[in-house]
Motif scaffolding. Structure first.
Motif, PDB file in Angstrom:
ATOM      1  N   TYR A  95       0.798  -1.230   0.000  1.00 56.70           N
ATOM      2  CA  TYR A  95       0.000   0.000   0.000  1.00 56.70           C
ATOM      3  C   TYR A  95       0.833   1.285   0.000  1.00 56.70           C
ATOM      4  N   VAL A 132     -13.468   4.206  -6.187  1.00 50.36           N
ATOM      5  CA  VAL A 132     -13.031   2.912  -5.630  1.00 50.36           C
ATOM      6  C   VAL A 132     -13.921   2.450  -4.484  1.00 50.36           C
ATOM      7  N   GLN A 149      -9.396  -2.132   2.102  1.00 50.25           N
ATOM      8  CA  GLN A 149      -9.703  -0.706   1.973  1.00 50.25           C
ATOM      9  C   GLN A 149      -8.433   0.113   1.763  1.00 50.25           C
ATOM     10  N   GLN A 151      -5.761  -0.904   0.273  1.00 50.36           N
ATOM     11  CA  GLN A 151      -5.323  -1.102  -1.104  1.00 50.36           C
ATOM     12  C   GLN A 151      -6.181  -0.299  -2.066  1.00 50.36           C
ATOM     13  N   ARG A 152      -7.465  -0.170  -1.768  1.00 49.56           N
ATOM     14  CA  ARG A 152      -8.323   0.665  -2.624  1.00 49.56           C
ATOM     15  C   ARG A 152      -7.942   2.141  -2.520  1.00 49.56           C
ATOM     16  N   ILE A 155      -5.082   2.507  -4.793  1.00 53.85           N
ATOM     17  CA  ILE A 155      -5.524   2.543  -6.183  1.00 53.85           C
ATOM     18  C   ILE A 155      -6.106   3.917  -6.516  1.00 53.85           C
ATOM     19  N   ALA A 156      -6.876   4.489  -5.589  1.00 52.27           N
ATOM     20  CA  ALA A 156      -7.384   5.850  -5.797  1.00 52.27           C
ATOM     21  C   ALA A 156      -6.233   6.835  -5.974  1.00 52.27           C
ATOM     22  N   THR A 172      -2.559  -7.931  -4.774  1.00 49.99           N
ATOM     23  CA  THR A 172      -3.397  -8.720  -3.869  1.00 49.99           C
ATOM     24  C   THR A 172      -2.568  -9.608  -2.945  1.00 49.99           C
ATOM     25  N   SER A 179     -11.033  -9.821  -0.108  1.00 45.81           N
ATOM     26  CA  SER A 179     -10.493  -8.485  -0.384  1.00 45.81           C
ATOM     27  C   SER A 179      -9.739  -8.488  -1.710  1.00 45.81           C
ATOM     28  N   ASP A 182     -12.185  -8.319  -4.519  1.00 43.90           N
ATOM     29  CA  ASP A 182     -12.728  -6.963  -4.642  1.00 43.90           C
ATOM     30  C   ASP A 182     -11.751  -6.044  -5.370  1.00 43.90           C
ATOM     31  N   VAL A 183     -10.463  -6.151  -5.025  1.00 39.83           N
ATOM     32  CA  VAL A 183      -9.452  -5.305  -5.657  1.00 39.83           C
ATOM     33  C   VAL A 183      -9.301  -5.669  -7.133  1.00 39.83           C
ATOM     34  N   LEU A 186     -12.143  -4.272  -9.079  1.00 40.84           N
ATOM     35  CA  LEU A 186     -11.928  -2.839  -9.274  1.00 40.84           C
ATOM     36  C   LEU A 186     -10.950  -2.592 -10.415  1.00 40.84           C
TER      37      LEU A 186
END
Length: 231
Positions: A95, A132, A149, A151-152, A155-156, A172, A179, A182-183, A186
């Motif tokens: 992250y 995201v 979250q 990691q999202r 990504i944002a 991942t 999770s 989900d990533v 996205l």
């Protein structure tokens, strides 16, 4: 498909003491604009080295790297830094968020290199977090978020400057399966609906299956190309 990345005869050698170690051997690679490529291979195969060269984090020992018509292998350090800030978003396994900053402030970090006003930076960060699925977590710090979250948020941060290319190194690798799913979903949305070109290093065949195709590296050589069907 329009070619975004064109790599020819690419080599990378590191010096360890008196010994020279060639990590990549004469790689040729084309990646189309809007593609989602997974790079796989055993540890030490050169995957992350190749990813770092594509993202302008390192310079090759030989060969050429052309991205969107720009020969980044010819760039100076300052030129590479400016190019990365404008054209590339980075997503890492761990992250790399600033623990004392809120999600919104973390996402704003790449925009500090621009001339945008504080209000515009805040607006763009909010849009990226909304995209995201974290529009309600803008004030939360990393310790107040789950791994998925966090990691999202990363990504944002990677997409907030609207880059041409996303490079993802084991995105991942530190997440539980849900999770991770989900990533990956996205990333697929960013690729399919927002046209982002993605190059992702992964050890996980399930992660690789989300890409449009997979390339395999072994001992610094491109050894196989296997088409996959995105889930």
């Amino acid at each position: 498909m329009t070619r975004l990345i064109e790599i020819r005869d690419l080599s990378k050698t590191y010096t360890r003491g008196k010994q020279k170690v060639e990590v990549l051997h004469h790689i040729d690679l084309d990646v189309g604009q809007g593609d989602f490529l997974a790079l796989m291979g055993p540890s030490g195969s050169g995957k992350t080295t190749l990813l770092n060269l594509i993202g302008g984090l390192d310079a090759p020992s030989g060969g050429s790297i052309d991205i969107a018509g720009e020969r980044i292998d010819r760039f100076s350090g300052a030129q590479l830094s400016k190019w990365r800030a404008a054209k590339v978003g980075f997503v890492f396994q761990f992250y790399n968020l600033m623990p004392t900053l809120s999600a919104q402030k973390n996402v704003e970090l790449p925009l500090l290199l621009t001339r945008l006003s504080a209000a515009e930076r805040k607006k763009r960060a909010a849009i990226a977090l909304q995209l995201v699925g974290l529009g309600d977590r803008t004030t939360h710090k990393p310790t107040e978020l789950s791994g998925g979250q966090q990691q999202r948020v990363s990504i944002a941060r990677a997409i907030v400057s609207d880059p041409t290319l996303l490079v993802c190194d084991e995105p991942t690798g530190d997440l539980d399966r849900q999770s991770a799913e989900d990533v990956l979903t996205l990333l697929q949305v960013l690729n399919r609906e927002h046209g982002k070109t993605i190059v992702m290093v992964t050890h996980d065949p399930k992660a690789a299956s989300r890409a449009s195709h997979t390339l395999h590296l072994d001992k610094g050589t491109l050894v196989e190309q296997a088409e996959t069907i995105a889930a």
